[in-house]
Design an enzyme around this catalytic site. Sequence first.
Site, PDB file in Angstrom:
ATOM      1  N   SER A 130       0.846  -1.189   0.000  1.00 44.15           N
ATOM      2  CA  SER A 130       0.000   0.000   0.000  1.00 44.15           C
ATOM      3  C   SER A 130       0.881   1.238   0.000  1.00 44.15           C
ATOM      4  CB  SER A 130      -0.895   0.027   1.240  1.00 44.15           C
ATOM      5  OG  SER A 130      -1.660   1.226   1.300  1.00 44.15           O
ATOM      6  N   TYR A 179      -1.627  -0.221  11.211  1.00 43.86           N
ATOM      7  CA  TYR A 179      -1.884  -0.641   9.833  1.00 43.86           C
ATOM      8  C   TYR A 179      -0.825  -0.095   8.880  1.00 43.86           C
ATOM      9  CZ  TYR A 179      -3.853  -0.908   5.188  1.00 43.86           C
ATOM     10  OH  TYR A 179      -4.006  -1.148   3.846  1.00 43.86           O
TER      11      TYR A 179
END
Length: 267
Positions: free
Chosen positions: A143, A156
């Site tokens: 990501s 995260y």
Amino acid sequence: MTDPTPLETVRPLAVVTGASSGIGYELARLLAEDGYDLVIAADRPLAEAVQGLEAAGSRVRAVQGDLATEEGVQALYTEIDNRPVDVLAANAGQGLGQGFLDQSFDDILHVINTNISGTVRLAQLVGRDMRERDGGRILFTGSIAGLMPGSFQAVYNASKAFVDSFSFALRNELKDTGVIVTCLMPGVTDTDFFERAGLMDTEVGQGEHKMDPAKVAKIGYEALKRGDGDVVAGFKNKMQAAMAAVTPQSVLAEQHRKMAEPGGAER
């Protein structure tokens, strides 16, 4: 006269995690359309996904289990049943919003064990088999979140920084083999990630400009087939990734805070 090779060993095999919906399902669909048999896994029911993938022409085995655990990873690996894996799409991931000190530590560990421990364990099991036969492709879903401090998504974003870095390192380790490693780096994508992560009261959770997961998956899949090391999905995300490389971390953290702070969508 010997029996012909069983049909199920002729078709290439792909393993896709986090395949119940979103990017994972779309990756599995692309692989199905390209003639792959599939072993798919997720921590939620997979009957609907199996039906859609079989309609796309694939033979599908499904494993519902928690890939944050060794038992879940081993159950998936067992389902492969010693068949050569041509593609591993390590897509399973878990998000977690709110401030770090306000989060349940069990929830924190589940994010770490899903995004990092389970991903790394599966990659090692399948990667060793690929290296032994000198062929295969691994696609990690990292990501662009891994490029910036994730205020109110601290664990995260840090987990995705690990995945991004791990993918680049593994690719280098395997550069003299027939195993190709690619890292797909999406930005904000229109999946149920935000609801599951408790981010629906945030600016990023309620934002309208999310990428279509089918488009993200296609970008990643085409990069994998080309043998690219990494790909950022979408022009806006490419710009954001480029800016993250030259922007102070304190500024990036404050920018992320505005997107992910609880109640931010109401301000």
